[in-house]
Design a protein around this motif. Structure first.
Motif, PDB file in Angstrom:
ATOM      1  N   GLU A  47       0.817  -1.213   0.000  1.00  0.00           N
ATOM      2  CA  GLU A  47       0.000   0.000   0.000  1.00  0.00           C
ATOM      3  C   GLU A  47       0.851   1.263   0.000  1.00  0.00           C
ATOM      4  O   GLU A  47       0.514   2.249  -0.648  1.00  0.00           O
ATOM      5  CB  GLU A  47      -0.910  -0.001   1.230  1.00  0.00           C
ATOM      6  CG  GLU A  47      -1.914   1.121   1.248  1.00  0.00           C
ATOM      7  CD  GLU A  47      -2.833   1.045   2.453  1.00  0.00           C
ATOM      8  OE1 GLU A  47      -3.043   2.099   3.078  1.00  0.00           O
ATOM      9  OE2 GLU A  47      -3.321  -0.059   2.760  1.00  0.00           O
ATOM     10  N   LYS A  48       1.994   1.230   0.697  1.00  0.00           N
ATOM     11  CA  LYS A  48       2.787   2.443   0.882  1.00  0.00           C
ATOM     12  C   LYS A  48       4.092   2.494   0.103  1.00  0.00           C
ATOM     13  O   LYS A  48       4.737   3.532   0.055  1.00  0.00           O
ATOM     14  CB  LYS A  48       3.094   2.627   2.366  1.00  0.00           C
ATOM     15  CG  LYS A  48       1.859   2.864   3.190  1.00  0.00           C
ATOM     16  CD  LYS A  48       2.198   3.183   4.613  1.00  0.00           C
ATOM     17  CE  LYS A  48       0.919   3.484   5.370  1.00  0.00           C
ATOM     18  NZ  LYS A  48       1.170   4.027   6.676  1.00  0.00           N
ATOM     19  N   GLU A  49       4.521   1.364  -0.483  1.00  0.00           N
ATOM     20  CA  GLU A  49       5.830   1.367  -1.138  1.00  0.00           C
ATOM     21  C   GLU A  49       5.942   0.271  -2.179  1.00  0.00           C
ATOM     22  O   GLU A  49       5.141  -0.648  -2.230  1.00  0.00           O
ATOM     23  CB  GLU A  49       6.942   1.224  -0.097  1.00  0.00           C
ATOM     24  CG  GLU A  49       6.882  -0.059   0.694  1.00  0.00           C
ATOM     25  CD  GLU A  49       7.827  -0.086   1.873  1.00  0.00           C
ATOM     26  OE1 GLU A  49       8.576   0.877   2.097  1.00  0.00           O
ATOM     27  OE2 GLU A  49       7.829  -1.093   2.592  1.00  0.00           O
ATOM     28  N   PRO A 128       9.534   4.119  -1.147  1.00  0.00           N
ATOM     29  CA  PRO A 128       8.229   4.611  -0.705  1.00  0.00           C
ATOM     30  C   PRO A 128       7.529   5.430  -1.785  1.00  0.00           C
ATOM     31  O   PRO A 128       8.158   6.145  -2.554  1.00  0.00           O
ATOM     32  CB  PRO A 128       8.553   5.472   0.512  1.00  0.00           C
ATOM     33  CG  PRO A 128       9.999   5.763   0.429  1.00  0.00           C
ATOM     34  CD  PRO A 128      10.634   4.718  -0.431  1.00  0.00           C
ATOM     35  N   GLU A 131       3.067  10.367  -1.267  1.00  0.00           N
ATOM     36  CA  GLU A 131       1.679  10.443  -0.832  1.00  0.00           C
ATOM     37  C   GLU A 131       0.913  11.386  -1.735  1.00  0.00           C
ATOM     38  O   GLU A 131       1.341  12.511  -1.983  1.00  0.00           O
ATOM     39  CB  GLU A 131       1.604  10.921   0.616  1.00  0.00           C
ATOM     40  CG  GLU A 131       2.146   9.926   1.596  1.00  0.00           C
ATOM     41  CD  GLU A 131       1.964  10.385   3.031  1.00  0.00           C
ATOM     42  OE1 GLU A 131       0.992  11.104   3.322  1.00  0.00           O
ATOM     43  OE2 GLU A 131       2.819  10.030   3.848  1.00  0.00           O
TER      44      GLU A 131
END
Length: 142
Positions: A47-49, A128, A131
């Motif tokens: 989900e993040k990286e 990462p 966002e």
């Protein structure tokens, strides 16, 4: 006799997306340098990286070098064979020598926070994601 290669249309597939994100610049190139190898590399997403894992057993952290030059991630290293006196090999399938892999990374990666670790023969590079900030704006009608 002609050699045909089947290449399915992958433009809309997940494979296509990953190829665009991480363009392995050495893909399809046979390395003709003596004493070199190309470690197997897995690239996957959470989900993040994005995570890259290179299978490089028998090495130590000091054997690697990772550079980021603009949009080019360069991973290199060397696995040396320990010479054993009085040993005669009948089969040797382990890979030794130097390797160099380069990947083009895109604007989706937070380049300032890339991290690497090495454990149990796996060099792991965490890239990462940047966002996404939702930009919602109400526009007045005049």
């Amino acid at each position: 006799m002609a050699l045909l290669t089947y290449k399915p249309n992958v433009e809309n597939s997940l494979d296509s997306v990953f190829r665009k994100l991480f363009d392995d610049l050495s893909e399809g190139v046979v390395d003709s340098k003596p004493n070199s190898f190309s470690p197997r590399t897995d690239i996957f997403e959470t989900e993040k990286e994005f995570i890259m894992e290179l299978a490089v057993p028998g090495m130590e952290k000091k054997d690697f070098k990772i550079d980021l030059d603009d949009d080019l991630l360069l991973i290199s290293g060397e696995r040396k064979r320990e010479e054993k006196e009085g040993v005669k090999y009948y089969r040797n399938e382990q890979l030794f020598g130097v390797f160099e892999k380069s990947f083009k990374v895109t604007e989706l990666i937070d380049k300032e926070n890339i991290k690497a670790s090495y454990e149990a023969g796996i060099l792991r590079i965490a890239l990462p994601k940047i966002e996404k900030k939702e930009t919602k704006k109400v526009i007045d009608i005049k």
